[in-house]
Write a protein that holds these residues in place. Structure first.
Motif, PDB file in Angstrom:
ATOM      1  N   ALA A 134      -1.291   5.851  43.632  1.00  0.00           N
ATOM      2  CA  ALA A 134      -2.045   6.091  42.400  1.00  0.00           C
ATOM      3  C   ALA A 134      -3.342   6.799  42.749  1.00  0.00           C
ATOM      4  O   ALA A 134      -3.864   6.654  43.860  1.00  0.00           O
ATOM      5  N   VAL A 135      -3.854   7.573  41.798  1.00  0.00           N
ATOM      6  CA  VAL A 135      -5.203   8.112  41.932  1.00  0.00           C
ATOM      7  C   VAL A 135      -6.143   7.232  41.112  1.00  0.00           C
ATOM      8  O   VAL A 135      -5.710   6.436  40.278  1.00  0.00           O
TER       9      VAL A 135
ATOM     10  N   LEU B 124       2.105  14.542  37.535  1.00  0.00           N
ATOM     11  CA  LEU B 124       1.215  13.615  38.239  1.00  0.00           C
ATOM     12  C   LEU B 124       1.950  12.942  39.398  1.00  0.00           C
ATOM     13  O   LEU B 124       1.375  12.743  40.474  1.00  0.00           O
TER      14      LEU B 124
ATOM     15  N   THR C 201      -2.421   6.112  37.583  1.00  0.00           N
ATOM     16  CA  THR C 201      -3.845   6.445  37.605  1.00  0.00           C
ATOM     17  C   THR C 201      -4.623   5.265  37.057  1.00  0.00           C
ATOM     18  O   THR C 201      -4.190   4.615  36.099  1.00  0.00           O
TER      19      THR C 201
ATOM     20  N   GLN D  96      -1.371   5.854  32.903  1.00  0.00           N
ATOM     21  CA  GLN D  96      -2.242   4.736  33.262  1.00  0.00           C
ATOM     22  C   GLN D  96      -1.487   3.414  33.160  1.00  0.00           C
ATOM     23  O   GLN D  96      -1.591   2.557  34.047  1.00  0.00           O
TER      24      GLN D  96
ATOM     25  N   THR E 176      -9.867  11.734  42.626  1.00  0.00           N
ATOM     26  CA  THR E 176      -9.634  12.353  41.318  1.00  0.00           C
ATOM     27  C   THR E 176      -8.732  13.563  41.464  1.00  0.00           C
ATOM     28  O   THR E 176      -8.916  14.367  42.387  1.00  0.00           O
TER      29      THR E 176
ATOM     30  N   THR F 193      -7.543  10.618  36.596  1.00  0.00           N
ATOM     31  CA  THR F 193      -6.798  11.828  36.261  1.00  0.00           C
ATOM     32  C   THR F 193      -7.447  12.474  35.048  1.00  0.00           C
ATOM     33  O   THR F 193      -7.649  11.815  34.026  1.00  0.00           O
TER      34      THR F 193
END
Length: 264
Positions: A88-89, A77, A121, A116, A60, A92
């Motif tokens: 990618a995380v 980001l 994310t 997204q 995160t 977020t």
């Protein structure tokens, strides 16, 4: 989201590298950072050096207030991802609601949804949102679009209005500072309950939240404490324990910057 994660607030440089590597070696798979922590690069280094497969991790990060505008959020980001060495995380969050409403929430949420869609994310969510702000976010994008609201919560700040509203709406909550900067360790009620269960006060404080369905992200640099905290996942408190902890609420808020919203 793994229910028990490793927070990295206030951890810097080699300290955070060592803490994250230690946590991962012990079995933590949920790591929480933020742009303003100024440690994303070190968290990324620790992940890379840990050898833990990316697919096993839940990472995160949180967008700082200066990057909440629609034309700034995605670029910021991408900068975070470069520091983290990730494509990618997993999540977020809006770290704090825009101070004074300078950036409309609709604009920020639309930018998060765009991130997204771009695959930057996997999920999006909120942090430090009040009841009114959660209601606005849910009205804008629907509760299903929001993975969590990350808020300060510990036995001395039980945040009942926020918890009750989120629960009624079906919005998950994550508790930060769940050990109140270590203050739980000296609380007589928690010490007594810990003795009853052969646990630590920290483990009791974490189990109290986990049993209520919240995720917790305690920060710890000591491997022994990290390992002990993980055992909160298997600690079961009884109704009497839970009732005693409920009496400890004294509205003691530790994170309250001058740009914070009007708390419930």
């Amino acid at each position: 989201m793994p229910p028990l994660g490793l927070g990295t607030f206030r951890l810097k440089e080699q300290t955070v590298v060592d803490a994250v590597k230690s946590g991962l070696s012990l079995g933590y798979r949920h790591i929480d950072t933020a742009q303003i922590y100024d440690n994303e690069a070190e968290v990324g280094q620790a992940i890379a050096e840990s050898g833990v497969p990316r697919a096993e991790l839940f990472v995160t990060t949180k967008i700082w207030t200066e990057s909440l505008a629609g034309d700034r959020l995605v670029p910021s980001l991408r900068e975070s991802l470069a520091k983290l060495r990730l494509d990618a995380v997993d999540l977020t969050l809006i770290h704090w609601p825009s101070p004074g409403g300078a950036v409309p929430l609709k604009e920020t949420l639309e930018a998060l949804l765009d991130a997204q869609r771009q695959g930057l994310t996997r999920a999006i969510g909120l942090s430090n949102f009040t009841v009114a702000q959660m209601r606005e976010a849910i009205e804008l994008v629907g509760v299903a679009a929001l993975a969590t609201n990350q808020v300060e919560r510990h036995p001395f700040l039980q945040n009942r209005a926020v918890v009750d509203f989120a629960r009624a709406q079906g919005l998950h909550l994550t508790a930060y500072m769940p050990l109140a900067y270590g203050k739980v360790m000296a609380e007589p009620v928690l010490l007594d309950i810990a003795g009853k269960h052969g646990a630590t006060p920290a483990r009791v404080a974490l189990a109290w939240q986990l049993q209520q369905g919240l995720a917790v992200i305690p920060s710890s640099t000591r491997p022994a404490n990290q390992a002990s905290n993980l055992q909160a996942l298997s600690l079961r408190l009884d109704d009497a324990d839970m009732a005693r902890i409920a009496t400890l609420d004294r509205g003691e808020r530790l994170a309250n910057p001058d740009f914070a919203p009007a708390w419930d």
